[in-house]
Design a protein around this motif. Sequence first.
Motif, PDB file in Angstrom:
ATOM      1  N   ARG A  88      -3.873   3.408   3.746  1.00 55.17           N
ATOM      2  CA  ARG A  88      -2.827   3.187   4.751  1.00 55.17           C
ATOM      3  C   ARG A  88      -1.626   2.469   4.157  1.00 55.17           C
ATOM      4  O   ARG A  88      -0.476   2.851   4.399  1.00 55.17           O
ATOM      5  CB  ARG A  88      -3.392   2.372   5.913  1.00 55.17           C
ATOM      6  N   ASN A  89      -1.881   1.442   3.377  1.00 51.91           N
ATOM      7  CA  ASN A  89      -0.763   0.684   2.811  1.00 51.91           C
ATOM      8  C   ASN A  89       0.004   1.483   1.767  1.00 51.91           C
ATOM      9  O   ASN A  89       1.231   1.378   1.677  1.00 51.91           O
ATOM     10  CB  ASN A  89      -1.278  -0.629   2.221  1.00 51.91           C
ATOM     11  N   LEU A  90      -0.694   2.289   0.983  1.00 57.42           N
ATOM     12  CA  LEU A  90       0.013   3.149   0.030  1.00 57.42           C
ATOM     13  C   LEU A  90       0.868   4.180   0.760  1.00 57.42           C
ATOM     14  O   LEU A  90       1.999   4.477   0.347  1.00 57.42           O
ATOM     15  CB  LEU A  90      -0.988   3.839  -0.894  1.00 57.42           C
ATOM     16  N   ALA A  91       0.316   4.723   1.858  1.00 58.33           N
ATOM     17  CA  ALA A  91       1.091   5.691   2.646  1.00 58.33           C
ATOM     18  C   ALA A  91       2.326   5.030   3.253  1.00 58.33           C
ATOM     19  O   ALA A  91       3.423   5.609   3.245  1.00 58.33           O
ATOM     20  CB  ALA A  91       0.216   6.292   3.737  1.00 58.33           C
ATOM     21  N   ASP A  92       2.162   3.819   3.767  1.00 59.82           N
ATOM     22  CA  ASP A  92       3.304   3.104   4.346  1.00 59.82           C
ATOM     23  C   ASP A  92       4.363   2.797   3.290  1.00 59.82           C
ATOM     24  O   ASP A  92       5.568   2.897   3.553  1.00 59.82           O
ATOM     25  CB  ASP A  92       2.833   1.804   5.006  1.00 59.82           C
ATOM     26  N   ALA A  93       3.916   2.428   2.103  1.00 62.58           N
ATOM     27  CA  ALA A  93       4.881   2.157   1.016  1.00 62.58           C
ATOM     28  C   ALA A  93       5.606   3.434   0.620  1.00 62.58           C
ATOM     29  O   ALA A  93       6.821   3.424   0.366  1.00 62.58           O
ATOM     30  CB  ALA A  93       4.164   1.554  -0.182  1.00 62.58           C
ATOM     31  N   GLY A  94       4.860   4.552   0.585  1.00 59.75           N
ATOM     32  CA  GLY A  94       5.453   5.817   0.172  1.00 59.75           C
ATOM     33  C   GLY A  94       6.431   6.394   1.164  1.00 59.75           C
ATOM     34  O   GLY A  94       7.293   7.208   0.807  1.00 59.75           O
ATOM     35  N   THR A  95       6.333   5.983   2.426  1.00 57.17           N
ATOM     36  CA  THR A  95       7.252   6.497   3.452  1.00 57.17           C
ATOM     37  C   THR A  95       8.367   5.509   3.759  1.00 57.17           C
ATOM     38  O   THR A  95       9.036   5.623   4.782  1.00 57.17           O
ATOM     39  CB  THR A  95       6.475   6.827   4.736  1.00 57.17           C
ATOM     40  N   GLY A  96       8.551   4.537   2.881  1.00 54.44           N
ATOM     41  CA  GLY A  96       9.685   3.625   3.001  1.00 54.44           C
ATOM     42  C   GLY A  96       9.540   2.525   4.025  1.00 54.44           C
ATOM     43  O   GLY A  96      10.544   1.973   4.484  1.00 54.44           O
ATOM     44  N   ARG A  97       8.320   2.165   4.379  1.00 54.40           N
ATOM     45  CA  ARG A  97       8.114   1.114   5.385  1.00 54.40           C
ATOM     46  C   ARG A  97       8.059  -0.285   4.776  1.00 54.40           C
ATOM     47  O   ARG A  97       7.780  -1.251   5.464  1.00 54.40           O
ATOM     48  CB  ARG A  97       6.839   1.395   6.177  1.00 54.40           C
ATOM     49  N   GLY A  98       8.316  -0.367   3.505  1.00 53.00           N
ATOM     50  CA  GLY A  98       8.333  -1.676   2.846  1.00 53.00           C
ATOM     51  C   GLY A  98       7.416  -1.686   1.643  1.00 53.00           C
ATOM     52  O   GLY A  98       6.251  -1.294   1.742  1.00 53.00           O
ATOM     53  N   MET A  99       7.951  -2.127   0.492  1.00 59.22           N
ATOM     54  CA  MET A  99       7.143  -2.135  -0.715  1.00 59.22           C
ATOM     55  C   MET A  99       6.045  -3.192  -0.671  1.00 59.22           C
ATOM     56  O   MET A  99       5.125  -3.170  -1.473  1.00 59.22           O
ATOM     57  CB  MET A  99       8.039  -2.350  -1.934  1.00 59.22           C
ATOM     58  N   TYR A 100       6.126  -4.121   0.294  1.00 62.72           N
ATOM     59  CA  TYR A 100       5.043  -5.103   0.390  1.00 62.72           C
ATOM     60  C   TYR A 100       3.717  -4.420   0.725  1.00 62.72           C
ATOM     61  O   TYR A 100       2.642  -4.969   0.451  1.00 62.72           O
ATOM     62  CB  TYR A 100       5.363  -6.183   1.419  1.00 62.72           C
ATOM     63  N   ALA A 148       2.627  -1.783  -0.772  1.00 60.53           N
ATOM     64  CA  ALA A 148       2.014  -1.503  -2.071  1.00 60.53           C
ATOM     65  C   ALA A 148       1.324  -2.748  -2.611  1.00 60.53           C
ATOM     66  O   ALA A 148       0.244  -2.665  -3.215  1.00 60.53           O
ATOM     67  CB  ALA A 148       3.075  -1.008  -3.052  1.00 60.53           C
ATOM     68  N   LEU A 149       1.945  -3.911  -2.390  1.00 57.37           N
ATOM     69  CA  LEU A 149       1.315  -5.157  -2.820  1.00 57.37           C
ATOM     70  C   LEU A 149       0.007  -5.393  -2.067  1.00 57.37           C
ATOM     71  O   LEU A 149      -0.974  -5.878  -2.641  1.00 57.37           O
ATOM     72  CB  LEU A 149       2.266  -6.328  -2.598  1.00 57.37           C
ATOM     73  N   ARG A 150      -0.016  -5.048  -0.790  1.00 51.43           N
ATOM     74  CA  ARG A 150      -1.239  -5.222  -0.006  1.00 51.43           C
ATOM     75  C   ARG A 150      -2.346  -4.307  -0.528  1.00 51.43           C
ATOM     76  O   ARG A 150      -3.517  -4.718  -0.601  1.00 51.43           O
ATOM     77  CB  ARG A 150      -0.972  -4.959   1.468  1.00 51.43           C
ATOM     78  N   ALA A 151      -1.992  -3.071  -0.879  1.00 50.98           N
ATOM     79  CA  ALA A 151      -2.992  -2.163  -1.438  1.00 50.98           C
ATOM     80  C   ALA A 151      -3.535  -2.716  -2.749  1.00 50.98           C
ATOM     81  O   ALA A 151      -4.752  -2.704  -2.995  1.00 50.98           O
ATOM     82  CB  ALA A 151      -2.380  -0.785  -1.652  1.00 50.98           C
ATOM     83  N   ALA A 152      -2.647  -3.221  -3.606  1.00 46.17           N
ATOM     84  CA  ALA A 152      -3.080  -3.787  -4.883  1.00 46.17           C
ATOM     85  C   ALA A 152      -3.935  -5.033  -4.668  1.00 46.17           C
ATOM     86  O   ALA A 152      -4.892  -5.276  -5.415  1.00 46.17           O
ATOM     87  CB  ALA A 152      -1.863  -4.124  -5.738  1.00 46.17           C
ATOM     88  N   THR A 153      -3.620  -5.813  -3.646  1.00 53.45           N
ATOM     89  CA  THR A 153      -4.396  -7.012  -3.355  1.00 53.45           C
ATOM     90  C   THR A 153      -5.820  -6.657  -2.961  1.00 53.45           C
ATOM     91  O   THR A 153      -6.776  -7.343  -3.365  1.00 53.45           O
ATOM     92  CB  THR A 153      -3.726  -7.823  -2.235  1.00 53.45           C
ATOM     93  N   VAL A 154      -6.001  -5.593  -2.185  1.00 55.85           N
ATOM     94  CA  VAL A 154      -7.350  -5.169  -1.808  1.00 55.85           C
ATOM     95  C   VAL A 154      -8.157  -4.814  -3.047  1.00 55.85           C
ATOM     96  O   VAL A 154      -9.318  -5.225  -3.197  1.00 55.85           O
ATOM     97  CB  VAL A 154      -7.290  -3.972  -0.840  1.00 55.85           C
ATOM     98  N   VAL A 155      -7.548  -4.055  -3.952  1.00 57.51           N
ATOM     99  CA  VAL A 155      -8.249  -3.663  -5.182  1.00 57.51           C
ATOM    100  C   VAL A 155      -8.633  -4.903  -5.996  1.00 57.51           C
ATOM    101  O   VAL A 155      -9.757  -5.023  -6.496  1.00 57.51           O
ATOM    102  CB  VAL A 155      -7.379  -2.707  -6.016  1.00 57.51           C
ATOM    103  N   ALA A 156      -7.694  -5.841  -6.128  1.00 54.40           N
ATOM    104  CA  ALA A 156      -7.969  -7.067  -6.882  1.00 54.40           C
ATOM    105  C   ALA A 156      -9.072  -7.885  -6.223  1.00 54.40           C
ATOM    106  O   ALA A 156      -9.920  -8.475  -6.905  1.00 54.40           O
ATOM    107  CB  ALA A 156      -6.691  -7.893  -7.008  1.00 54.40           C
ATOM    108  N   ALA A 157      -9.077  -7.945  -4.888  1.00 54.19           N
ATOM    109  CA  ALA A 157     -10.094  -8.713  -4.163  1.00 54.19           C
ATOM    110  C   ALA A 157     -11.483  -8.130  -4.382  1.00 54.19           C
ATOM    111  O   ALA A 157     -12.465  -8.871  -4.585  1.00 54.19           O
ATOM    112  CB  ALA A 157      -9.762  -8.742  -2.674  1.00 54.19           C
ATOM    113  N   VAL A 158     -11.584  -6.806  -4.333  1.00 54.36           N
ATOM    114  CA  VAL A 158     -12.880  -6.159  -4.574  1.00 54.36           C
ATOM    115  C   VAL A 158     -13.351  -6.449  -5.997  1.00 54.36           C
ATOM    116  O   VAL A 158     -14.538  -6.734  -6.231  1.00 54.36           O
ATOM    117  CB  VAL A 158     -12.775  -4.642  -4.330  1.00 54.36           C
ATOM    118  N   ALA A 159     -12.421  -6.399  -6.951  1.00 58.38           N
ATOM    119  CA  ALA A 159     -12.783  -6.667  -8.340  1.00 58.38           C
ATOM    120  C   ALA A 159     -13.266  -8.107  -8.513  1.00 58.38           C
ATOM    121  O   ALA A 159     -14.246  -8.369  -9.216  1.00 58.38           O
ATOM    122  CB  ALA A 159     -11.585  -6.390  -9.254  1.00 58.38           C
ATOM    123  N   ALA A 160     -12.591  -9.052  -7.856  1.00 53.99           N
ATOM    124  CA  ALA A 160     -12.990 -10.464  -7.964  1.00 53.99           C
ATOM    125  C   ALA A 160     -14.364 -10.689  -7.361  1.00 53.99           C
ATOM    126  O   ALA A 160     -15.203 -11.420  -7.927  1.00 53.99           O
ATOM    127  CB  ALA A 160     -11.951 -11.353  -7.281  1.00 53.99           C
TER     128      ALA A 160
END
Length: 319
Positions: free
Chosen positions: A270-282, A284-296
Amino acid sequence: MEPGSSTDVSIVIPTHTEKRWASLARTVASAHAQTHRAAEIVVVVDHNPEMAGRVRREFPGVTVLENAYARGASGNRNTGAFHTRTPFIAFLDDDTVASPRWLAGQLAPFADPSVVGTGGGIIPAWAARRPTWMPDELLWAVGVSYTGMPTRTAPIRNVWSANMIVRRDAFLAVGGFRAGFGKLGDQNRPEDTELCLRMSSAKGGRWMYVPGATIDHEVPAERSTFGFLMRRCYAEGRGKVQMAGLMPKDQELGAEKDYLRRILPRAVARNLADAGTGRGMYHALRAATVVAAVAAAAWGGGVETLAAVFEGTSTDGTI
């Protein structure tokens, strides 16, 4: 509320440091302000005699106890809970503020005798601005309700001790919170989840989540950093492995698996889709944060698993 009522409830508030004095005062005030009046409000101080004396002096009408067990939240809560005599025991943390109908709303599901405990919605009270990179699905890391939880009153596997009511006989039947297992220092073991699983297993009962029975939970500025989130997720990974080791073999961490397989992938997409449709690059940061959280969390779980293996090897020579 008449004495002896079947809905008599006591409120237990654990505390440990005068650094939280102002927030403790707000918590106690909100406990007094309930539309469903509590039979007793108990503040339990964790090995801090000076603070216990101050609480006695400054909070009239409140029962003040000192932790009778080892330092930590589990013993602190047990001290207060074992003191009570009401059919129901409510728990609040000392950095929360309960809404006026919190008790009334959360007691309602106990009309069903199969309900052993309830929990309610937890709303963040940010000391600083909420980080734009923080997705709703990871708000559990700061101790508040998150996307993926029920949006109406419904059964749930476990609730949080910051906003919890238990049926006293079911709580006592399992011995309360597990001694020595909980949050202390840099350890973040889920003592509330572990309690919920034991209570529902022992009594064959269920837990209910009442999202409308809300409390506000303070989120200090130091918990609004990316570093804190990574440490919290790492600790959660370790804590869940420790908890799994205490559970019967026929019980699995189903809620965690569903969260990892369904809720978090949807958050990334969802966050990648929102970033890709111009709803705010933040987004993309939220999507990356989820990945980092799972890794941690995975890293923490792996470390704890290896620690358990090596501990087993050192004690009996086998794996």
